[in-house]
Design a protein around this motif. Structure first.
Motif, short mmCIF file in Angstrom:
data_model
loop_
_atom_site.label_atom_id
_atom_site.label_comp_id
_atom_site.label_asym_id
_atom_site.label_seq_id
_atom_site.Cartn_x
_atom_site.Cartn_y
_atom_site.Cartn_z
N TRP A 24 -0.63 10.32 -12.35
CA TRP A 24 -0.15 9.46 -11.24
C TRP A 24 0.52 8.22 -11.84
CZ3 TRP A 24 0.90 9.78 -6.25
CH2 TRP A 24 1.09 8.59 -5.52
N ALA A 25 1.85 8.19 -11.68
CA ALA A 25 2.66 7.11 -12.27
C ALA A 25 2.48 7.04 -13.78
CB ALA A 25 2.36 5.77 -11.60
N ASP A 82 6.69 14.60 -4.61
CA ASP A 82 5.23 14.68 -4.66
C ASP A 82 4.76 15.84 -3.80
OD1 ASP A 82 5.04 12.59 -6.35
OD2 ASP A 82 4.18 11.17 -4.93
N VAL A 117 5.80 2.02 -13.53
CA VAL A 117 6.96 2.31 -12.67
C VAL A 117 6.61 2.22 -11.18
CG1 VAL A 117 8.31 3.70 -14.26
CG2 VAL A 117 6.45 4.78 -12.96
N GLU A 118 5.31 2.30 -10.85
CA GLU A 118 4.92 2.23 -9.45
C GLU A 118 5.28 0.90 -8.79
OE1 GLU A 118 3.08 2.45 -12.12
OE2 GLU A 118 0.95 2.06 -11.77
N ASP A 164 -0.78 4.78 -0.85
CA ASP A 164 0.22 5.73 -1.29
C ASP A 164 -0.47 6.84 -2.10
OD1 ASP A 164 2.60 6.90 -1.86
OD2 ASP A 164 3.28 5.40 -3.33
N GLU A 167 8.17 -0.46 -9.06
CA GLU A 167 9.61 -0.54 -8.80
C GLU A 167 9.96 -0.42 -7.33
OE1 GLU A 167 11.55 1.93 -11.72
OE2 GLU A 167 10.79 0.62 -13.33
N LEU A 217 8.73 10.85 -2.19
CA LEU A 217 7.59 11.48 -1.49
C LEU A 217 7.78 12.98 -1.40
CD1 LEU A 217 7.11 8.88 1.39
CD2 LEU A 217 5.69 9.17 -0.64
N GLU A 218 9.03 13.39 -1.31
CA GLU A 218 9.33 14.83 -1.23
C GLU A 218 8.97 15.51 -2.53
OE1 GLU A 218 11.53 12.39 -0.37
OE2 GLU A 218 11.19 12.64 1.79
N GLN A 233 0.82 -1.22 0.00
CA GLN A 233 0.00 0.00 0.00
C GLN A 233 0.86 1.27 0.00
OE1 GLN A 233 -3.18 0.30 -0.41
NE2 GLN A 233 -3.87 -1.82 -0.13
N ARG A 234 1.93 1.26 0.77
CA ARG A 234 2.78 2.47 0.85
C ARG A 234 4.23 2.08 0.60
NH1 ARG A 234 -1.26 3.54 4.96
NH2 ARG A 234 -2.31 5.54 4.52
N ALA A 235 4.45 1.49 -0.55
CA ALA A 235 5.77 0.96 -0.87
C ALA A 235 6.82 2.08 -0.90
CB ALA A 235 5.74 0.23 -2.20
N ARG A 236 6.44 3.22 -1.49
CA ARG A 236 7.43 4.33 -1.62
C ARG A 236 7.82 4.85 -0.25
NH1 ARG A 236 6.03 9.08 -4.97
NH2 ARG A 236 4.01 8.87 -3.96
N ASP A 284 -2.92 8.92 0.13
CA ASP A 284 -2.20 9.94 0.91
C ASP A 284 -1.99 11.20 0.06
OD1 ASP A 284 -2.02 8.16 2.99
OD2 ASP A 284 0.06 7.56 2.56
N GLY A 341 3.74 10.23 -8.03
CA GLY A 341 3.79 8.78 -7.78
C GLY A 341 4.92 8.12 -8.54
N GLY A 342 4.75 6.85 -8.85
CA GLY A 342 5.74 6.13 -9.65
C GLY A 342 7.11 6.15 -9.01
N ASN A 343 8.08 6.68 -9.79
CA ASN A 343 9.46 6.71 -9.29
C ASN A 343 9.77 7.99 -8.52
OD1 ASN A 343 10.42 4.23 -9.91
ND2 ASN A 343 11.02 4.80 -12.00
#
Lengths: 464, 456
Positions: free
Chosen positions: B347-348, B380, A129-130, B404, A132, B377-378, A65-68, B407, B372-374
């Motif tokens: 988003w991604a 974003d 890419v999400e 994610d 990764e 968080l900063e 859910q919050r991988a990043r 949020d 999102g994606g790569n």
């Protein structure tokens, strides 16, 4: 923490078929599968046990859910490769009570405890890419890993997925839990055996056990099918006749009861088959066993001490002959066997003409004879095949049905009869027993065994 | 084995019919009794004993044994009485005329031989359900009558393999008792009366021929008990002709000698009516035991299979508690988009794809962001910080919303209103499927946030 058997955690993005894969691999229909994402909230173990000893265990887990956010936390500190797993452990330790990361903790815990990773993606949707961040977190755990590309839909993005997954996982395999047959399941297990050297032997042992398990289920099924055929074909229902002959209403009622009983036998057999193959929740859309155009053999008869008229006559003949032979013997054979012959004739004639009178006799208020109407056994030559093909088709359907596939089984009678053909040689052996049962005779154990073996062979050929 | 094989068979039958034994239970029992795995009969009997408490009282075996006991006792009493009366009748002697030994001899040697031949023939077909030879037996009929009038309903499957052997065994025993009773009568008669035996026949049989026949009969004991072998002289002197009411003078001259016949008759009874029958009884008992073994194994085949086959289980040990769906609220949707948005976020989704969708929808925008994606968080957060008015947010409809994303969406919606636009795959002409849209709609509805609208 150290458990000797291999464990595999099925992980991935939400709604990519993790639970379906677990359901199919564990042959467990109780796994909750939903089109809604996030329905799996806790890790759940599915051990392969043999006599209580676990050979390996699969873990179904919630999706990332919050991988990043987790990856970001992991990267907050410079961590050399050999310390990364400790960093992941630290994350779990520090966030165990944090509801934000409950799903990740549930999915990472078995991996940290030594489970191999089975990362599931949907190959019918484009790579993104999400994913990764998830793959990187899994790399940080340092556990052996493989990726499974699940084709949920018909579109094919397998090539791009393979390119991406190949960079993060030891091996990449295609596996469709909705269509996978037993052979594909075994192939996947063989791949899992290669993930870690220490696991190879145990997973190979598990493969043997799975094959044995499959054989057990086929054996149980063939026994059950044979019993169904014997019980159905030899089924007779009788009802005592009060007056001189049975009324139409009595005959009709007995016929209805007979049909119901036959259908009940079939339904019970199907239920037990579903139990054998762990498909009890699977729904079935089935036409009833059609008996409308099948003549249900019925007759009126009488017994004396449980012996039919023919049996009593034969007994009379043999008994008379035995008595007469005593006379012959006393005359040292000079009577030219006249005693035996006369004895047989008198005994037989006595039984023939005296049968009705004796049957009507009452002793202590009990009538010696018993008049009844009987329905069955069904004489229709094709009925055994109608029944057999239906149960074979049902067995084939549930045996080949992966546990993730919850679609109804449709049993279209005409289709079953058309599609399910049996070889002439097979039919000949089957006929031997069908004819015997329809005549009301009990088949010899050897013939029953032969029948069972044939059913076993048919199932072996049809269960993939 | 602690109890009779028949009891084992009947108990097993009842247990198997009434108890739903699982593979797990059977295998557990098999493993606990692994020393018996090579002896299936012992293993089944051990299992039967462990399950006896589950049988209702009285059990089938008790009821059937009661019936068998009644039938057996009745048969034995009748047989013994019949033997006594037959013996008394055959040996009835009032001194007027000697007893014709041919009747007695027939009953104690020829009849047993004939019945034993029939028994042997019956053995050959003992495994068949309909065996006429067996139904000739008096025990068969006595049993039929007892069962017919029995008030208790014995539903046990009457296994012909067992019942035929059982009937043969008891028929033979009945013959033995009958013969034993005759032997007793003979010995008592000899002891208490001065019986004169003779032989008499209308047929033209010479004493020499008769002697040859009797020698053949006495063959088994002629070496062992020679005094029980009749001599030609005895035969000649005991031939009896009835001439009116007169006895021939030869008989009257040899009355002392005529009593000698009893030894031969007693030995005939012992050898043919008793010993041969006892030998056959031994063989039938062996056959009966074998039939019972076979039936027990057949009956317990499935349970034995379960005891011997490893128990494999693959299912979860715990019950799953899936997340129950939360109460959904309505999400405002819009069917059309404005011509321009100050911010368009993907988003991604990469920038070229965002531009493609902008062109497709004829949307003009000044700023495009990839979130999102790569992104970190900063990064974003920086995007969120720059946004102050309505933002169009493209998402991949096929990827379900993760926390994610939620949020990010919550943070974004606190700064501006958001139009959420789930895009489908190229194969679906960028249109989300109903199922995909429903998943997004459901998730957004749970946020209960008025500033978020969805593009349908």
């Amino acid at each position: 923490m150290s458990q000797e058997y291999p464990r595999f955690a099925v992980v991935g993005h939400p709604n990519k078929g993790k639970s379906s894969i677990v359901s199919t691999l564990a042959h467990d229909e109780s796994v909750h599968i939903s089109t809604l994402p996030g329905t799996t909230t806790k890790q759940r173990s599915y051990p392969l046990k043999v006599d209580g000893v676990t050979l390996y265990a699969l873990y179904d887990t919630p999706g990332f859910q919050r991988a990043r956010a987790i990856l970001s936390w992991l990267k907050q500190e410079e961590t050399p490769a050999h310390k990364r797993v400790d960093r992941v452990k630290k994350f779990i330790y520090e966030h165990r009570d944090n509801p934000r990361y409950q799903d990740e903790i549930e999915l990472l815990e078995p991996i940290i405890n030594g489970a191999g990773i089975i990362y599931v993606v949907d190959g019918s949707k484009p790579y993104g890419v999400e994913y990764e961040a998830e793959m990187q977190i899994l790399l940080w755990t340092g556990q052996p890993s493989m990726a499974l590309i699940n084709l949920i839909d018909t579109t094919d993005y397998v090539a791009e997925w393979k390119m991406a997954l190949g960079q993060h996982f030891q091996m990449v395999r295609l596996f469709n839990p909705m269509q996978a047959n037993f052979a594909q399941h075994i192939t996947l297990l063989e791949s899992m055996a290669q993930l870690k050297e220490e696991w190879t032997e145990l997973v190979k042992e598990s493969i043997k056990i799975f094959k044995l398990y499959q054989q057990q289920k086929i054996t149980y099924s063939s026994e059950l099918i044979t019993t169904l055929i014997i019980d159905s074909l030899s089924l007779t229902l009788t009802s005592s006749i009060k007056g001189t002959q049975a009324t139409k209403a009595q005959e009709l009622q007995l016929t209805q009861e007979y049909k119901q009983k036959l259908r009940l036998l079939e339904e019970e057999a199907h239920h037990t088959l579903a139990k054998i193959w762990n498909h009890l929740l699977l729904e079935k859309s089935s036409q009833l066993l059609l008996l409308e155009n099948i003549d249900l053999f019925s007759k009126e008869s009488e017994t004396l001490f449980g012996l039919s008229k023919q049996e009593l006559i034969a007994t009379g003949v043999a008994g008379g002959a035995l008595t007469g032979s005593g006379v012959d013997l006393m005359l040292a054979g000079s009577s030219l066997m006249l005693g035996s012959t006369l004895g047989a004739v008198i005994g037989g004639a006595g039984a023939l003409f005296g049968y009705k009178e004796v049957a009507q006799l009452k002793i202590l208020g009990h009538k010696l004879g018993h008049k009844y109407i009987q329905v069955g056994p069904i004489q229709h030559a094709n009925f055994p095949y109608i029944l057999l093909k239906r149960v074979l088709y049902y067995t084939q359907e549930i045996a080949n049905r992966p546990h993730a596939n919850r679609a109804k089984i449709t049993m279209d009678s005409s289709l079953i009869q058309k599609e399910f053909t049996l070889e002439t040689k097979t039919k000949k052996t089957l006929d031997k027993m069908h004819i015997l049962l329809q005549k009301g005779d009990r088949p010899k154990e050897k013939l029953v065994e032969e029948y069972k073996q044939l059913i076993y062979q048919i199932l072996i050929d049809r269960v993939e | 084995m602690s109890s009779s094989l028949l009891k084992t068979y009947i108990d097993l039958y009842q247990l198997i019919k009434t108890q739903d034994q699982t593979h797990e239970e059977s295998r557990r029992f098999g493993l606990a009794h692994s020393n018996l795995l090579t002896n299936p009969i012992e293993l089944l009997d051990a299992w039967r004993r462990s399950q006896l408490h589950l049988l209702p009282h009285p059990s089938y075996s008790k009821r059937i044994e009661d019936i068998l006991f009644r039938v057996t006792t009745l048969s034995f009493i009748l047989s013994f009485l019949f033997g006594i009366f037959s013996g008394m009748g055959l040996l009835y002697y009032n001194g007027d005329a000697p007893i014709n030994l041919l009747y007695f001899l027939t009953l104690v040697s020829f009849v047993p031989i004939i019945t034993m031949v029939f028994t042997l023939l019956a053995i050959l077909s003992a495994n068949k359900s309909k065996n006429i030879l067996i139904s000739i037996s008096p025990t068969y009929w006595i049993e039929k009558i007892v069962r017919h009038f029995s008030t208790k309903e014995i539903e046990i499957y009457y296994n012909p393999l067992i019942s035929n052997w059982l009937l043969l065994k008891r028929s033979l025993l009945l013959g033995i008792i009958f013969s034993f009773a005759i032997l007793i009568v003979l010995l008592v008669s000899v002891l208490t009366k001065d019986i004169a035996f003779s032989w008499s026949t209308t047929l033209q049989i010479t004493p020499q021929e008769f002697h040859t026949l009797l020698l053949a009969i006495a063959l088994p004991w002629q070496e062992l008990v020679p005094q029980a072998v009749p001599s030609l002289e005895l035969i000649q002197k005991s031939q009896y002709f009835r001439l009116g009411n007169m006895l021939n003078s030869q008989l009257l001259d040899n009355t002392m000698l005529l009593g000698e016949w009893w030894k031969f008759l007693a030995m005939s009874t012992i050898v043919y009516a008793l010993l041969l029958r006892i030998a056959l009884f031994g063989f039938i008992s062996w056959g009966y035991k074998r039939a019972l073994y076979h039936s027990i194994l057949l009956l317990g085949k499935d349970i034995l299979y379960q005891m011997q086959e490893p128990l494999v289980s693959t299912q979860a040990l715990t019950k799953e508690t899936p997340l129950s769906p939360s109460q959904e609220a309505e999400v405002p949707t819009t069917k059309s988009l404005q011509q321009s948005y100050p911010y368009v976020i993907g988003w991604a989704i990469d920038e070229s794809t965002i531009q493609l969708h902008n062109q497709r929808e004829a949307i003009e925008t000044a700023i495009i962001y990839q979130a999102g994606g790569n992104n970190s968080l900063e990064e974003d957060q920086e995007i969120i910080d720059t946004i102050h008015t309505t933002a169009l947010l493209y998402v991949k409809s096929w990827e379900p919303p993760t926390m994610d994303f939620i949020d990010f969406l919550m943070d974004l919606s606190s700064k501006s209103s958001v139009i959420l636009y789930p895009l489908g795959t190229i194969e679906n002409h960028y249109m989300p499927t109903d199922e995909e849209f429903a998943i997004w709609e459901r998730k957004v509805s749970l946020l209960k946030n008025d500033t978020i609208r969805m593009k349908r």
